[in-house]
Design a protein around this motif. Structure first.
Motif, PDB file in Angstrom:
ATOM      1  N   CYS A 143     -10.391   8.970  -2.622  1.00  9.16           N
ATOM      2  CA  CYS A 143     -10.949   7.831  -3.395  1.00  9.16           C
ATOM      3  C   CYS A 143     -12.435   7.838  -3.436  1.00  9.16           C
ATOM      4  O   CYS A 143     -13.026   7.912  -2.097  1.00  9.16           O
ATOM      5  CB  CYS A 143     -10.318   6.511  -3.446  1.00  9.16           C
ATOM      6  SG  CYS A 143      -8.683   6.296  -3.643  1.00  9.16           S
ATOM      7  N   VAL A 157      -0.188   7.389   2.122  1.00 11.61           N
ATOM      8  CA  VAL A 157      -0.986   6.466   2.085  1.00 11.61           C
ATOM      9  C   VAL A 157      -2.285   7.132   2.329  1.00 11.61           C
ATOM     10  O   VAL A 157      -3.211   6.754   1.752  1.00 11.61           O
ATOM     11  CB  VAL A 157      -0.644   5.365   3.234  1.00 11.61           C
ATOM     12  CG1 VAL A 157      -2.085   4.669   3.192  1.00 11.61           C
ATOM     13  CG2 VAL A 157       0.353   4.526   2.653  1.00 11.61           C
ATOM     14  N   LYS A 200      -5.463   1.937  -8.137  1.00 12.18           N
ATOM     15  CA  LYS A 200      -6.343   2.410  -6.865  1.00 12.18           C
ATOM     16  C   LYS A 200      -7.409   1.428  -6.355  1.00 12.18           C
ATOM     17  O   LYS A 200      -7.196   1.146  -5.043  1.00 12.18           O
ATOM     18  CB  LYS A 200      -7.107   3.703  -7.278  1.00 12.18           C
ATOM     19  CG  LYS A 200      -6.102   5.059  -7.447  1.00 12.18           C
ATOM     20  CD  LYS A 200      -7.179   6.257  -7.676  1.00 12.18           C
ATOM     21  CE  LYS A 200      -6.240   7.419  -8.091  1.00 12.18           C
ATOM     22  NZ  LYS A 200      -7.097   8.932  -8.241  1.00 12.18           N
ATOM     23  N   CYS A 208       0.386   3.735  -3.535  1.00 17.33           N
ATOM     24  CA  CYS A 208      -0.873   4.299  -2.873  1.00 17.33           C
ATOM     25  C   CYS A 208      -1.059   5.813  -3.782  1.00 17.33           C
ATOM     26  O   CYS A 208      -2.072   6.283  -3.806  1.00 17.33           O
ATOM     27  CB  CYS A 208      -0.674   4.979  -1.525  1.00 17.33           C
ATOM     28  SG  CYS A 208       0.696   5.793  -1.196  1.00 17.33           S
ATOM     29  N   GLN A 209      -0.056   6.189  -4.430  1.00 16.70           N
ATOM     30  CA  GLN A 209       0.011   7.555  -5.163  1.00 16.70           C
ATOM     31  C   GLN A 209      -0.169   7.128  -6.727  1.00 16.70           C
ATOM     32  O   GLN A 209      -0.243   8.064  -7.534  1.00 16.70           O
ATOM     33  CB  GLN A 209       1.247   8.280  -5.114  1.00 16.70           C
ATOM     34  CG  GLN A 209       1.216   8.992  -3.615  1.00 16.70           C
ATOM     35  CD  GLN A 209       2.628   9.542  -3.317  1.00 16.70           C
ATOM     36  OE1 GLN A 209       3.740   9.209  -3.431  1.00 16.70           O
ATOM     37  NE2 GLN A 209       2.243  10.873  -3.116  1.00 16.70           N
ATOM     38  N   VAL A 229      -5.490   8.006  -0.129  1.00 17.17           N
ATOM     39  CA  VAL A 229      -6.540   7.190  -0.596  1.00 17.17           C
ATOM     40  C   VAL A 229      -7.917   7.682   0.155  1.00 17.17           C
ATOM     41  O   VAL A 229      -8.888   7.302  -0.499  1.00 17.17           O
ATOM     42  CB  VAL A 229      -5.986   5.644  -0.095  1.00 17.17           C
ATOM     43  CG1 VAL A 229      -7.427   4.989  -0.116  1.00 17.17           C
ATOM     44  CG2 VAL A 229      -4.637   5.135  -0.223  1.00 17.17           C
ATOM     45  N   GLU A 279     -11.931   0.248   6.643  1.00 14.95           N
ATOM     46  CA  GLU A 279     -10.551   0.710   5.858  1.00 14.95           C
ATOM     47  C   GLU A 279     -10.392   2.240   6.568  1.00 14.95           C
ATOM     48  O   GLU A 279      -9.582   2.575   6.647  1.00 14.95           O
ATOM     49  CB  GLU A 279     -10.846   0.586   4.356  1.00 14.95           C
ATOM     50  CG  GLU A 279     -10.619  -0.830   4.017  1.00 14.95           C
ATOM     51  CD  GLU A 279     -12.174  -1.539   4.040  1.00 14.95           C
ATOM     52  OE1 GLU A 279     -12.157  -2.597   4.580  1.00 14.95           O
ATOM     53  OE2 GLU A 279     -13.120  -0.666   3.534  1.00 14.95           O
ATOM     54  N   VAL A 291      -5.480  -1.298  -4.643  1.00 18.32           N
ATOM     55  CA  VAL A 291      -4.791  -0.635  -3.268  1.00 18.32           C
ATOM     56  C   VAL A 291      -6.117  -0.685  -2.261  1.00 18.32           C
ATOM     57  O   VAL A 291      -5.750  -1.088  -1.130  1.00 18.32           O
ATOM     58  CB  VAL A 291      -4.505   0.885  -3.439  1.00 18.32           C
ATOM     59  CG1 VAL A 291      -4.143   1.647  -2.031  1.00 18.32           C
ATOM     60  CG2 VAL A 291      -3.224   0.906  -4.188  1.00 18.32           C
ATOM     61  N   LEU A 292      -7.343  -0.288  -2.566  1.00 18.48           N
ATOM     62  CA  LEU A 292      -8.402  -0.444  -1.829  1.00 18.48           C
ATOM     63  C   LEU A 292      -8.559  -1.813  -1.304  1.00 18.48           C
ATOM     64  O   LEU A 292      -8.881  -2.172  -0.265  1.00 18.48           O
ATOM     65  CB  LEU A 292      -9.587  -0.020  -2.518  1.00 18.48           C
ATOM     66  CG  LEU A 292      -9.616   1.707  -2.539  1.00 18.48           C
ATOM     67  CD1 LEU A 292     -10.976   2.045  -3.253  1.00 18.48           C
ATOM     68  CD2 LEU A 292      -9.581   2.482  -1.266  1.00 18.48           C
ATOM     69  N   VAL A 344       0.715  -1.081   0.183  1.00 13.08           N
ATOM     70  CA  VAL A 344      -0.126   0.085  -0.121  1.00 13.08           C
ATOM     71  C   VAL A 344       0.774   1.296   0.068  1.00 13.08           C
ATOM     72  O   VAL A 344       0.576   2.188  -0.830  1.00 13.08           O
ATOM     73  CB  VAL A 344      -0.966  -0.109   1.188  1.00 13.08           C
ATOM     74  CG1 VAL A 344      -1.621   1.220   1.302  1.00 13.08           C
ATOM     75  CG2 VAL A 344      -1.804  -1.055   1.121  1.00 13.08           C
ATOM     76  N   LEU A 389     -13.826   2.791  -0.292  1.00 16.07           N
ATOM     77  CA  LEU A 389     -13.321   2.915   0.840  1.00 16.07           C
ATOM     78  C   LEU A 389     -14.405   2.684   1.876  1.00 16.07           C
ATOM     79  O   LEU A 389     -15.279   3.635   2.024  1.00 16.07           O
ATOM     80  CB  LEU A 389     -12.328   4.432   1.039  1.00 16.07           C
ATOM     81  CG  LEU A 389     -11.598   4.494   2.389  1.00 16.07           C
ATOM     82  CD1 LEU A 389     -10.618   3.512   2.170  1.00 16.07           C
ATOM     83  CD2 LEU A 389     -11.219   5.966   2.671  1.00 16.07           C
TER      84      LEU A 389
END
Length: 1233
Positions: free
Chosen positions: A737, A731, A648, A640-641, A734, A763, A651-652, A636, A759
């Motif tokens: 999002c 991080v 993305k 994350c970027q 996020v 989370e 990552v979630l 992550v 998200l």
């Protein structure tokens, strides 16, 4: 004989004129001579000639325009020694000549006046000179010099001083010292404050200092002749400024009234505009250096003004450079103040002290520079954490800005190597960066530092102590980074350095092979180096080391004889992704497959299976979960970027995996007591002991409803934080999002379906919890105070090693950029709970998902906590962070007024932000959330607090106190955290309400009786937060606030109205109600609070109320008598409590008894004195007060032979019989009442 001659003085004067046509003969006549025994001296002859009025004009005008010798001055010198001359007529003629004479002769006439004038003429001439002073500036110096030698009366002196004060803003710089010297001359104590205040307003040194700066900057642009002229002008100006402060220094040193008045005037300065003067800083330094008695007061004043932002660092930077010749005389005071400021708990004061160090090093001579370096080294070696960090930061700034200057004192800096055991890893990095910069930036000059560093690092790497190996790894990587900087690759010695570095790295590699933890630390340090020096490193020098780590990563599971520990997996990947990003301008396309790469784990369906596993198997399962979680955390961190929607979404998904695995891990840890996880951070010592395990206390975030019903225990993961890899600040991007679409692949890696991810609450709670921990660690709140020179046990930076490499301002900037998504999430929480909680504090449980409710409540709490930690940061009080504060407030204000906040002043931004956050009061789901919201509003409204905000804060706090806080299960909120929050919230209410006495009376007369009449588990209907469990909290706060509030009532005066008497009546009535509550509820802590605050209340009454009663007794006899009787009932109860403490022999209570009895006895005699003052001594009657317990029963063990009629009743009846009588109280051992 001459005077009797018929042609005198005409013929004599004409003859003398012809004689003195020869300039040498005239000069001889005017010069002093030794008279013969039988001849008159030249002065006597001159005296006889000057008896004529015309002679004065004749001689003076005759000499005007002469060259060479200053004849007018010689003539005027003769007037100083004449005895029989008519001085009144002479002075009159001289004053007439002032209007017609050239300026040089005017100068000579004015300076000679004090020695010519008689005492009776001084005031009249002084008025004329004062008028002349206002007319022009050419004669300022001689006029003020003459006036300072005259004996003037006080009124005239004040008038003349005011005339001098008016010309200060416009006087020439070279004349300014004379003007200031006259103003400060003979200042009386009564006038000192006014004179100093006026002088500060008039004396603006920016007009003196800024031209010096401009002249210095223009020297290079002018021709040689012009440059020489400018340099001469600048030197003259600097000398004038130095003379000016010499004048002020003499006044401050030898005139006590001037010194005290200057400090007093500064203490009353409350506006930024009024304090922003170079004069203030320099005079404070001057007072500190010359007056030892006022040093503490000066330091306190400076700290106060720096905290308030009235003395920004720009002021120091500007005037250190411009007038260093003046302030270098105060260098010992500058050094002392800088050392003192570094001990402060406030960041603005610490920053100001570090700025003083840096500017002193940059401006002063070599001796001062050496003293500055020695002082900083002393701070580093002191062992104090804050001093150590700030001193290393100052040295880092000095080595960057003044490398060649600091190189001269590298020997002193190098001595810090002997105190390395006191440094944590972050501080070791700073120290080696400083030494490496000195060693490798000055070519041959730094070779001896290189040798020492190599020797120290080799010793540490060869040590068998793990801590020493860690220091060796950190030092070697830091030194490697200094060599690998691109700016130094051209050095001729680069080849030699590379060979030395290669030898050192071979030793590092050998040490790493033996210990996996050291190898993991090596990877982390290399990764940190690449991250910190983005774009500045020559990666070819690091290529071999990184390629070796990549080799280990690819062949992670290769067979013996060499096996790599899984501990190195996450650090190795971190190094890989940072190196790849550096090589490809931030792109991770080469390794992006690792984001979605499957992770093979054992069966995670552990429900009901853990008991069947052996201890070794359970520990293996726990270790496997820790390795997996740390891998996901680093994944992550890495991706994350990424801006691609697919990335993305992945990552979630990994965040969801983290929350799911944490749930499983909690169950496994609860079933595996005594388990110690594998380390995840390697730059600090391993935590001592086994992490604490509390079954069943993990928040609902990790537990489903079914698991709660079956009683499945979970372990508290908070204590295991040091065993998880640290999340980077990036991080939290996020949080931006929304809904994302992710592709689901089949076994052939083709897109099988699309999945929408977002998200979720779990989370979000995970991210917010980590953010709160980071902010709490790095952003110090305004109310935080630290104890100087106190070394904390353990390394408080464990788990925050990456965060500690960033400054608090960098962290604050990162959070400010996240405020918009944070506001979005908080508004979503607000909307959710407005539906769930239609009534205040009452949860609608019909169809309520308890797990979702707990998750959302936790998210709401963390969001509010994030806002509070940001806005409570004391760094916002520093002037350089004002723009950052404005940006943060603008985000909040823009939620109410979109697009209208860009040009709003700061006060309006604060008001709009306050109003925005106030809108969340109706949706807070728990008392803890309400408490955090109140703290957040306090943090914002304190910048500054205005009337309407105080009213809103009091209303909000009362609303929360009057609200019933229930959990979803129907239980009332309680516990130590609830009581602590209730204590703070009740204090906020009482401190911000407009009438604190009325508020206390309402709680004590309405809320407490309702509680007494309620059921056993009941509470007050008006104040539902007031229950039997929270009664001690309410009681303690009300007693403390009552005692504090009466101190704000001013002492009485003869002209006071009955308003203050009414306030004291209400206060005494409240005191009586609170004191008598002890009869209803007996508790040791409550009685202890009564002893403490009861004594303080009585002392405040004696000091503030009794003077009021002295002057109010005759006009308001009945009111005063009623007040004293009510207070007597309370003091009588206090006396009974003293007896209660003796019966129970409670040491905690008996310690308060002597001081309390002393106050009660003072009350008796003070009432007697009040009656005597009003000629009513007969109204005072003293009896013996018996010892009783809390219920009023006599203590038989101490009963004495006493009359059947109780003496208390006798005292009451006697008081009733006497007009204006009063009861009085006492202890059992003396005068009763």
């Amino acid at each position: 004989a001459l005077e009797k001659h018929p042609s005198y003085p005409g013929q004599f004067i004409s003859g003398l004129e012809s004689h003195i046509k020869d300039r040498s003969q005239f000069k001889n006549c005017l010069l002093p001579c030794t008279p013969a025994r039988t001849e008159a001296s030249s002065s006597k002859a001159f005296e006889s000639v000057c008896g004529s009025d015309s002679a004065v004009f004749h001689f003076c005008h005759f000499s005007v325009g002469t060259f060479g010798t200053n004849f007018p001055r010689l003539i005027l010198n003769q007037f100083k020694w004449l005895d029989s001359l008519d001085s009144q007529d002479l002075v009159k003629k001289l004053m007439q000549m002032l209007s017609v004479s050239p300026v040089p002769i005017q100068h000579d006439i004015i300076t000679s006046l004090p020695e010519i004038l008689e005492d009776s003429q001084q005031n009249e001439v002084a008025r004329e000179l004062s008028c002349l002073l206002k007319q022009g500036r050419r004669l300022t110096v001689p006029i003020l010099d003459a006036l300072s030698r005259l004996d003037l009366d006080a009124e005239l002196l004040a008038e003349v001083r005011q005339s001098a004060m008016t010309i200060v803003p416009s006087v020439k710089l070279e004349d300014l010292p004379v003007v200031v010297k006259f103003i400060l001359h003979n200042v009386k104590a009564a006038d000192a404050v006014e004179v100093i205040s006026d002088l500060r307003k008039s004396l603006d040194l920016s007009s003196c200092v800024l031209p010096l700066q401009m002249l210095g900057s223009q020297r290079k642009l002018k021709s040689q002749a012009q440059a020489s002229s400018s340099m001469s002008q600048m030197t003259t100006s600097q000398n004038c400024v130095k003379v000016l402060f010499d004048v002020i220094k003499l006044a401050v040193r030898f005139q006590k009234d001037v010194s005290e008045a200057w400090i007093k005037v500064r203490c009353t300065c409350q506006t930024f505009r009024f304090f922003l003067k170079v004069l203030d800083l320099i005079v404070l330094l001057l007072i500190h250096s010359t007056n030892s008695k006022n040093r503490k007061q000066t330091e306190k004043l400076l700290r106060s003004k720096i905290r308030l932002g009235f003395m920004p660092e720009q002021l120091v930077m500007l005037y250190y450079i411009s007038i260093f010749q003046v302030i270098k005389d105060f260098f010992p005071s500058i050094l002392s103040l800088a050392q003192t400021f570094l001990h402060s708990a406030h960041p603005a004061v610490v920053s100001f002290g570090s700025c003083m160090y840096k500017q002193a090093f940059a401006v002063f001579d070599s001796y001062c520079q050496q003293e500055v370096v020695c002082a900083l080294v002393t701070h580093v070696c002191s062992g104090n954490e804050t001093e150590l960090d700030i001193s290393l930061d100052v040295l880092t700034d000095l080595v960057i800005l003044h490398t060649s200057l600091l190189m001269r004192y590298a020997t002193f800096v190098k001595t810090i190597l002997d105190s390395m055991q006191k440094l944590n890893p972050c501080q070791i990095r700073k120290l080696f960066y400083i030494l490496s910069t000195l060693a490798f930036s000055q070519r041959q000059e730094g070779s001896y530092i290189q040798d020492d560093m190599h020797m120290v690092i080799r010793k540490w790497l060869s040590s068998s102590v793990p801590n020493h190996k860690q220091m060796g790894i950190i030092g070697s990587v830091t030194m490697m980074g200094s060599v690998a900087l691109k700016s130094r690759v051209y050095l001729p010695l680069q080849t030699v350095l590379c060979l030395q570095l290669s030898t050192l790295l071979d030793l590092v590699g050998f040490c790493c092979e033996q210990t996996p933890e050291i190898l993991a630390l090596y990877y982390d340090e290399l990764a940190n180096l690449i991250e910190k020096q983005k774009g500045n490193l020559d990666l070819q020098l690091l290529e071999d080391q990184v390629h070796f780590s990549i080799f280990l990563f690819i062949y992670f599971n290769f067979p013996p004889p060499r096996v790599v520990s899984p501990i190195c997996l996450s650090p190795c990947f971190r190094l890989l992704r940072l190196y790849t990003g550096e090589q490809n301008n931030g792109s991770l396309e080469e390794i992006d497959a690792l984001l979605g790469c499957p992770l093979y784990l054992t069966d995670l369906e552990v429900e009901g299976k853990l008991d069947s596993l052996s201890k070794q198997e359970r520990e293996f399962l726990c270790s496997l979960l820790f390795y997996a979680l740390n891998w996901f955390r680093e994944v992550v961190n890495a991706f994350c970027q990424q801006q691609d929607a697919e990335m993305k979404g992945k990552v979630l998904t990994r965040l969801q995996n983290i929350t799911e695995l944490q749930n499983v891990l909690g169950k496994c840890l609860a079933a595996t007591p005594g388990y110690v996880p594998p380390p995840a951070t390697f730059d600090s010592e391993a935590p001592e002991g086994v992490p604490s395990i509390n079954a069943g206390v993990l928040p609902f975030i990790f537990q489903s409803a079914a698991e709660r019903e079956t009683g499945s225990p979970l372990a508290q993961l908070q204590s295991y934080r040091p065993y998880f890899r640290e999340l980077d600040l990036e991080v939290f991007s996020v949080l931006h999002c929304g809904l994302l679409t992710k592709s689901v692949l089949d076994t052939e890696m083709h897109t099988e379906a699309s999945e929408v991810v977002q998200l979720g609450p779990a989370e979000l709670c995970f991210l917010l919890d980590d953010m709160c921990c980071k902010l709490e660690h790095v952003l110090t709140s305004g109310s935080t105070r630290r104890v100087p020179f106190l070394k904390e046990k353990g390394n408080k930076d464990t788990g925050f090693s990456h965060l500690c490499q960033r400054s608090p301002k960098e962290v604050a900037v990162c959070v400010v950029k996240l405020l918009k998504p944070l506001c979005n999430h908080m508004e979503n929480m607000h909307n959710y709970f407005q539906v769930i909680i239609p009534n205040q504090g009452v949860v609608d449980e019909s169809g309520l998902d308890i797990q979702e409710y707990q998750l959302m409540s936790s998210c709401y709490h963390q969001l509010l906590q994030t806002f509070r930690l940001l806005f409570a940061w004391n760094g916002f009080s520093q002037h350089e962070n004002s723009n950052l504060l404005r940006s943060a407030l603008q985000v909040l204000a823009d939620r109410l007024k979109p697009g209208e906040t860009e040009f709003l002043p700061l006060e309006e931004l604060i008001s709009e932000s306050f109003q925005y956050l106030l809108n969340f009061q109706q949706s807070v789901p728990s008392f803890q959330c309400a408490f955090i919201l109140a703290q957040l509003l306090m943090a914002i409204s304190e910048k500054p607090m205005t009337g309407w905000k105080r009213e809103k804060m009091a209303s909000l706090a009362k609303q929360f106190l009057c609200q019933s806080w229930m959990k979803p299960g129907g239980d009332r909120e309680k516990g130590s955290q609830f009581n602590s929050a209730l204590h703070t919230l009740l204090c906020v209410y009482l401190e911000h309400t407009d009438n604190i006495l009325k508020a206390i009376e309402e709680i004590s007369s309405v809320g407490i009786p309702e509680l007494i009449n309620s059921a056993k588990d009941g509470c007050s209907s008006t104040y539902p937060t007031l229950s039997r469990q929270t009664f001690p909290v309410f009681f303690r706060v009300m007693m403390a606030q009552l005692e504090s509030s009466v101190k704000s009532i001013p002492a009485g005066k003869p002209s006071d109205s009955s308003e203050k008497l009414l306030k004291w009546n209400i206060a005494v009535r409240n005191f009586h109600i609170l004191i008598n509550l002890v009869k209803v509820r007996v508790n040791g802590d409550d009685i202890c609070d009564i002893f403490l605050y009861g004594r303080l209340f009585v002392e405040a009454f004696l000091k503030l109320a009794m003077p009021l009663l002295d002057h109010s007794f005759k006009k308001h006899r009945d009111d005063v008598q009623s007040l004293l009787k009510t207070l007597q009932l309370s003091t009588r109860q206090l006396h009974h409590m003293c007896g209660h403490s003796k019966i129970h022999q409670d040491l905690g209570l008996t310690n308060h008894v002597p001081l309390l009895k002393k106050s009660l006895e003072q009350f008796v005699y003070r009432v007697k004195a009040m009656l005597a003052f009003n000629h009513c001594q007969e109204a005072f009657w003293v009896g013996i007060l018996k010892n009783r317990d809390l219920q009023g029963e006599e203590i038989l063990s101490q009963a004495t032979a006493a009359p059947e009629e109780d003496s208390e009743d006798s005292a009451d009846s006697a008081a009733e019989r006497e007009p204006g009588g009063s009861d009085s109280d006492s202890d059992s051992g003396g005068a009763g009442r």
